[in-house]
Scaffold this motif. Structure first.
Motif, short mmCIF file in Angstrom:
data_model
loop_
_atom_site.label_atom_id
_atom_site.label_comp_id
_atom_site.label_asym_id
_atom_site.label_seq_id
_atom_site.Cartn_x
_atom_site.Cartn_y
_atom_site.Cartn_z
N LEU A 217 11.31 -35.31 -5.39
CA LEU A 217 11.12 -34.23 -4.42
C LEU A 217 9.96 -34.21 -3.59
O LEU A 217 8.95 -34.46 -4.20
CB LEU A 217 11.59 -32.76 -4.86
N ARG A 218 10.00 -34.06 -2.20
CA ARG A 218 8.69 -34.42 -1.48
C ARG A 218 8.69 -33.25 -0.45
O ARG A 218 9.71 -32.93 0.03
CB ARG A 218 8.77 -35.88 -0.95
N ASN A 219 7.43 -33.06 -0.01
CA ASN A 219 7.32 -32.07 1.00
C ASN A 219 6.69 -33.14 1.95
O ASN A 219 5.60 -33.62 1.94
CB ASN A 219 5.98 -31.16 0.78
N HIS A 220 7.66 -33.43 3.13
CA HIS A 220 7.40 -34.38 4.11
C HIS A 220 6.99 -34.08 5.40
O HIS A 220 6.78 -34.56 6.29
CB HIS A 220 8.70 -35.19 4.18
N SER A 418 11.79 -35.47 10.06
CA SER A 418 12.95 -35.97 9.38
C SER A 418 13.46 -37.05 9.91
O SER A 418 13.68 -37.62 11.20
CB SER A 418 13.95 -34.68 9.57
N ASN A 419 13.65 -37.87 8.93
CA ASN A 419 14.33 -39.33 9.01
C ASN A 419 15.97 -38.79 9.17
O ASN A 419 16.35 -37.96 8.84
CB ASN A 419 14.21 -40.18 7.92
N MET A 420 16.80 -39.91 9.54
CA MET A 420 18.23 -39.65 9.52
C MET A 420 18.78 -40.29 8.35
O MET A 420 19.72 -41.33 8.20
CB MET A 420 18.89 -40.24 10.80
N ASP A 421 18.39 -39.89 6.93
CA ASP A 421 18.90 -40.21 5.89
C ASP A 421 19.20 -39.33 4.88
O ASP A 421 18.72 -38.12 4.88
CB ASP A 421 17.81 -41.17 5.42
N ILE A 422 19.92 -39.58 3.84
CA ILE A 422 20.32 -38.53 2.74
C ILE A 422 19.17 -37.82 2.20
O ILE A 422 19.11 -36.77 1.72
CB ILE A 422 21.25 -39.25 1.64
N ARG A 423 18.02 -38.80 1.85
CA ARG A 423 16.73 -38.21 1.31
C ARG A 423 16.17 -36.91 2.27
O ARG A 423 15.88 -35.87 1.83
CB ARG A 423 15.77 -39.12 1.19
N TYR A 429 11.42 -31.89 1.98
CA TYR A 429 11.04 -30.56 3.14
C TYR A 429 10.62 -31.34 4.37
O TYR A 429 9.75 -31.93 4.22
CB TYR A 429 9.88 -29.72 2.58
N GLU A 430 11.33 -30.92 5.31
CA GLU A 430 10.95 -31.42 6.61
C GLU A 430 10.94 -30.54 7.89
O GLU A 430 11.23 -29.45 7.72
CB GLU A 430 12.44 -32.53 7.11
N THR A 480 23.07 -46.72 -4.35
CA THR A 480 21.97 -46.03 -4.78
C THR A 480 21.69 -44.79 -4.05
O THR A 480 21.13 -43.77 -4.25
CB THR A 480 20.43 -46.71 -5.04
N SER A 481 21.88 -45.07 -2.58
CA SER A 481 21.32 -43.95 -1.50
C SER A 481 22.34 -42.85 -1.83
O SER A 481 22.09 -41.47 -1.35
CB SER A 481 21.60 -44.46 -0.25
N ALA A 482 23.36 -42.79 -2.45
CA ALA A 482 24.33 -41.63 -2.87
C ALA A 482 23.93 -40.95 -3.87
O ALA A 482 24.45 -39.96 -4.29
CB ALA A 482 25.79 -42.02 -2.83
N LEU A 483 22.95 -41.48 -4.73
CA LEU A 483 22.55 -40.78 -5.97
C LEU A 483 21.36 -39.50 -5.63
O LEU A 483 20.38 -39.77 -6.07
CB LEU A 483 22.03 -41.92 -6.95
N GLN A 484 22.03 -38.42 -5.16
CA GLN A 484 21.40 -37.31 -4.57
C GLN A 484 21.81 -36.19 -5.60
O GLN A 484 22.56 -36.04 -5.95
CB GLN A 484 21.60 -37.08 -3.23
#
Length: 484
Positions: A217-220, A418-423, A429-430, A480-484
């Motif tokens: 988890l990140r505060n981006h 915010s990127n346009m990705d699942i993360r 946090y964006e 792996t991108s779906a492992l959220q």
């Protein structure tokens, strides 16, 4: 044929099937089908690997304390802005609908704001921030994902030191994991303390002292607010353009970013978001002021925060709604583009109904796994009609924005962290700025044109020539991108 099993073989098999049986009923709860399927695939194939990973990284929920603060903050934001109407007069119906969506999901109103500049040059941006800090009289609030005190950022920290010396309260938040990998991190903390900065790490990870959470988890978020009067929002981190790590230096990588300088009522929204994050990490309450809802400014702006505490995924819903409203053209700029199903369908549907879609990405990303995961979507996007443009290496296109129907009355945009990705939709946090009208639209249009002018288009024919092992790696890492 002899099927005799020893007791330990039987026990291992029993544990294996018990884990699988239990997880089939546990994993899908509150999770999207794609994510649930990816986790179950890992757990069913490799239970003694998948289960520990799931227990470590399978939950996007923040701690009870953080969740409680988020709920209380949302209630306070609603109360403070109760009498502030959304500035939607004269806006097209589609734009007003997105404003209402954002307000319902985050509590922040659409308000007037003055766009002073769109900064893209690293050194000029740092000098501009430093000059505003030198003019500060009361407070400087900074929230940045990655922070390092280096030759590029020294001008900012010198200004901070001077500000503290004359009595300005300087608060600094930076992400723990996002900053600690850069050289001089330990010394940075000591230097900040020595010059009197009030600093805290966001989402600190320290199991020995009871600070534990999902480790990715990140505060981006990336923002600066000076004297509650001027704010910066965008994609800049407080670090050298080459990001200081040896592999980046060897590759000659240079990051390309954008920061929007703002004044007016939108600054109060920005500082309100900072106040929530500051209280979460420090326990100090910063008095929040109500947003003024009327102004002569032609810029109608709306802050859209998102993150693990927002279970409705405000940034994703905003992106999808904007794309569905597009009539002629969509420009997407995202360094990490790993679309969630609804976003992918919205983009391809736009192409099928005749909308031109330009996607700007880096030719070579700094993130191996993300680069291959996003590459797995290229064939589907190209076949739908998306025009993919590769920004030349060694530059890393780190700017994040989306522009809809520039030069039309219905033009809108979003710019931020915010990127346009699942993360970015689930784990980070964006902070995003929805642009309903005003001069920032033309600024982003000009910026997109500059990026397109130096980028090379990736055609379906060229993409089809990639080797088989590249396809394999892309597809594996797509999972792996779906492992959220």
């Amino acid at each position: 044929m002899n099927f005799d099993l020893s007791w330990w073989q039987f026990a291992a098999m029993l544990v294996d099937y018990t884990i699988k049986f239990i997880m089939i009923g546990v994993v899908p709860g509150g999770r999207k089908p794609s994510s649930a399927n990816a986790w179950l695939l890992l757990i069913l194939l490799l239970p003694f690997v998948g289960l520990p990973l799931y227990l470590l990284m399978g939950s996007t929920f923040v701690s009870r304390r953080r969740h409680r603060i988020q709920v209380e903050a949302r209630r306070n934001i609603d109360d403070i802005n109760l009498g502030v109407p959304d500035l939607t007069a004269g806006l097209p119906a589609e734009t007003a609908a997105v404003v209402r969506l954002n307000r319902a999901l985050t509590g922040y109103p659409a308000v007037p704001g003055d766009v002073r500049a769109l900064w893209t040059d690293y050194r000029k941006t740092m000098h501009r921030i430093a000059s505003l800090i030198d003019d500060a009289t009361t407070t400087v609030n900074i929230e940045i994902y990655a922070v390092a005190w280096d030759d590029t950022t020294d001008v900012v920290f010198q200004a901070i030191e001077r500000a503290v010396a004359r009595g300005v309260h300087v608060r600094l938040l930076f992400d723990h994991i996002g900053s600690q990998k850069y050289p001089g991190f330990r010394r940075l903390k000591k230097r900040l303390t020595d010059i009197g900065v009030d600093w805290h790490m966001m989402l600190p990870l320290d199991p020995l002292h009871g600070r534990w959470r999902r480790p990715d988890l990140r505060n981006h978020r990336k923002l600066v607010v000076v004297d509650s009067r001027v704010a910066f929002l965008g994609s800049f981190n407080l670090i050298d353009r080459g990001y200081l790590i040896r592999r980046h230096v060897r590759a000659g990588r240079q990051w390309v970013d954008a920061f929007v300088e703002l004044e007016g009522s939108i600054v109060a929204s920005t500082e309100s978001m900072f106040a929530v994050d500051w209280y979460t990490e420090s326990g100090e309450v910063i008095a929040q002021r109500a947003v003024e809802g009327s102004s002569a400014s032609a810029n109608v702006l709306q802050l859209v925060p998102s993150g693990p505490g927002y279970f409705t995924e405000p940034n994703l819903r905003m992106f999808v709604s904007m794309i569905h409203n597009a009539k002629e053209r969509i420009t997407l700029c995202s360094p990490y583009f790993v679309p969630e199903e609804s976003l992918l369908e919205a983009i391809t549907s736009a192409c099928y109904r005749g909308v031109r879609v330009d996607l700007l990405v880096s030719a070579k990303s700094d993130q191996f796994m993300v680069h291959h995961a996003q590459s797995a979507y290229y064939e589907q996007l190209l076949k739908a009609g998306v025009r993919i443009w590769e920004f030349p290496a060694p530059f890393v296109l780190h700017t994040k924005f989306m522009l809809i129907d520039d030069h039309l009355p219905t033009s809108v945009a979003v710019v931020g962290s915010s990127n346009m990705d699942i993360r970015s939709f689930t784990l980070n946090y964006e902070s995003s700025l929805f642009v309903a009208s005003g001069s920032l639209l033309s600024m982003l249009s000009a910026l997109g044109a500059r990026y397109l002018a130096v980028s090379r288009e990736l055609t379906l024919e060229r993409w089809a020539q990639r080797p088989w092992y590249r396809r394999y790696i892309d597809n594996v890492l797509k999972l792996t991108s779906a492992l959220q």
